[in-house]
Design an enzyme around this catalytic site. Structure first.
Site, short mmCIF file in Angstrom:
data_model
loop_
_atom_site.label_atom_id
_atom_site.label_comp_id
_atom_site.label_asym_id
_atom_site.label_seq_id
_atom_site.Cartn_x
_atom_site.Cartn_y
_atom_site.Cartn_z
N GLU A 240 46.50 34.06 51.43
CA GLU A 240 45.89 34.98 50.46
C GLU A 240 45.34 36.23 51.16
O GLU A 240 45.41 37.34 50.60
CB GLU A 240 44.79 34.26 49.67
N PHE B 104 47.74 29.43 28.93
CA PHE B 104 46.72 30.48 29.02
C PHE B 104 47.10 31.59 30.00
O PHE B 104 46.36 32.56 30.15
CB PHE B 104 45.35 29.88 29.42
N ASN C 85 35.27 33.82 35.00
CA ASN C 85 34.39 33.07 35.90
C ASN C 85 34.06 33.82 37.19
O ASN C 85 33.77 33.22 38.22
CB ASN C 85 34.96 31.68 36.17
N TYR D 228 48.76 33.42 41.37
CA TYR D 228 48.51 32.31 40.45
C TYR D 228 49.81 31.58 40.11
O TYR D 228 49.99 31.12 38.97
CB TYR D 228 47.82 32.82 39.18
N LYS E 15 36.18 39.35 40.36
CA LYS E 15 37.09 39.57 39.23
C LYS E 15 36.54 40.64 38.29
O LYS E 15 35.35 41.00 38.37
CB LYS E 15 37.26 38.24 38.47
N THR F 277 35.35 25.50 38.47
CA THR F 277 36.16 26.55 37.83
C THR F 277 35.54 27.02 36.51
O THR F 277 35.44 28.22 36.25
CB THR F 277 37.60 26.03 37.58
N HIS G 247 37.10 34.62 42.51
CA HIS G 247 38.13 33.74 43.07
C HIS G 247 37.74 33.47 44.52
O HIS G 247 37.25 34.37 45.21
CB HIS G 247 39.51 34.42 43.06
N ARG H 200 33.65 28.16 48.80
CA ARG H 200 34.02 27.38 47.60
C ARG H 200 32.79 26.69 47.01
O ARG H 200 32.62 26.63 45.80
CB ARG H 200 35.08 26.32 47.93
N ARG I 18 29.35 30.94 39.89
CA ARG I 18 29.84 30.73 38.52
C ARG I 18 28.77 30.09 37.64
O ARG I 18 28.66 30.42 36.46
CB ARG I 18 31.10 29.86 38.56
N1 UDP Z 1 41.85 29.36 34.39
C1 UDP Z 1 41.76 29.45 33.02
N2 UDP Z 1 41.85 28.30 32.27
C2 UDP Z 1 42.02 27.07 32.85
C3 UDP Z 1 42.14 27.00 34.25
C4 UDP Z 1 42.04 28.15 35.00
O1 UDP Z 1 41.59 30.53 32.47
O2 UDP Z 1 42.12 26.07 32.11
C5 UDP Z 1 41.73 30.59 35.20
C6 UDP Z 1 40.32 30.76 35.79
O3 UDP Z 1 40.01 32.15 35.81
C7 UDP Z 1 40.50 30.22 37.19
C8 UDP Z 1 41.93 30.68 37.53
O4 UDP Z 1 42.63 30.52 36.30
O5 UDP Z 1 39.54 30.74 38.10
C9 UDP Z 1 42.60 29.90 38.63
O6 UDP Z 1 42.58 28.54 38.31
P1 UDP Z 1 42.34 27.42 39.43
O7 UDP Z 1 42.67 26.10 38.82
O8 UDP Z 1 43.04 27.81 40.68
O9 UDP Z 1 40.74 27.45 39.62
P2 UDP Z 1 39.82 28.08 40.77
O10 UDP Z 1 40.49 27.83 42.09
O11 UDP Z 1 39.66 29.55 40.47
O12 UDP Z 1 38.50 27.35 40.64
MG MG Z 2 42.44 28.18 42.66
#
Ligand code: UDP
Ligand code: MG
Length: 154
Positions: A126, A57, A112, A49, A9, A91, A115, A85, A102
């Site tokens: 994806e 947000f 973070n 997303y 990112k 996250t 992705h 993962r 992270r």
């Molecule tokens: N995100 C955020 N606030 C939140 C949850 C998610 O800004 O409360 C952002 C964060 O950058 C995250 C992305 O949205 O990586 C995608 O969210 P997801 O729940 O899919 O988490 P990930 O799969 O990236 O762990």
């Molecule tokens: Mg995700």
């Protein structure tokens, strides 16, 4: 064997962490089968997303993901989706364990660093979203026989 999608990112690109993060994946044994830089459009991000577009947000996430070009990677290996993962961590960077990407490079729920696809099904979707077929290279390094035992390569 599986291929998964990783996005480095803007929080990784702008901090200059790209090299260190690519190194972690290669050191683990994952094979880079595709890698390129791209500026993400709002349309692509709304698709990627889609599960978050109604969250308050979301406008901030859009701005964050467009703050600079990103690096997209296709990583190949045994159980690659789960392995990547696990390497990515929780996250929120403040909750992510030390030793995860992270956990080691971020302290934010939004900024973070990476992705990573969260399931085999989503990895397939994806990868198609971010790569054209001829941008993924199905080579196998000869060193693979020192990375896995024969049964793991089936
Ligand atoms: N995100 C955020 N606030 C939140 C949850 C998610 O800004 O409360 C952002 C964060 O950058 C995250 C992305 O949205 O990586 C995608 O969210 P997801 O729940 O899919 O988490 P990930 O799969 O990236 O762990
Ligand atoms: Mg995700």
């Amino acid at each position: 064997m599986e291929t998964t999608l990783v996005i480095l990112k803007p929080s990784a690109v702008l901090h200059g962490y790209v090299g260190q993060i690519v190194q972690r994946f290669q050191q683990k044994g994952l094979v880079v089968r595709g890698m390129k830089m791209m500026q993400l459009s709002e349309g692509l991000l709304r698709e990627h997303y889609a599960h978050l577009v109604d969250r308050p947000f979301f406008p901030f996430l859009l701005r964050s993901m467009q703050a600079s070009p990103v690096i997209v990677m296709a990583l190949w290996g045994k159980d690659a989706v789960e392995v990547v993962r696990m390497m990515t961590g929780a996250t929120n960077g403040r909750k992510a364990l030390p030793g995860t990407i992270r956990g080691d490079f971020s302290v934010s729920g939004q900024e973070n660093i990476v992705h990573a696809s969260d399931s085999i099904e989503n990895a397939e979707i994806e990868l198609k979203r971010f790569f054209k077929p001829d941008e993924i290279f199905e080579y196998i390094p000869s060193s693979i026989v020192y990375t896995y035992e024969p049964d793991e390569l089936k």
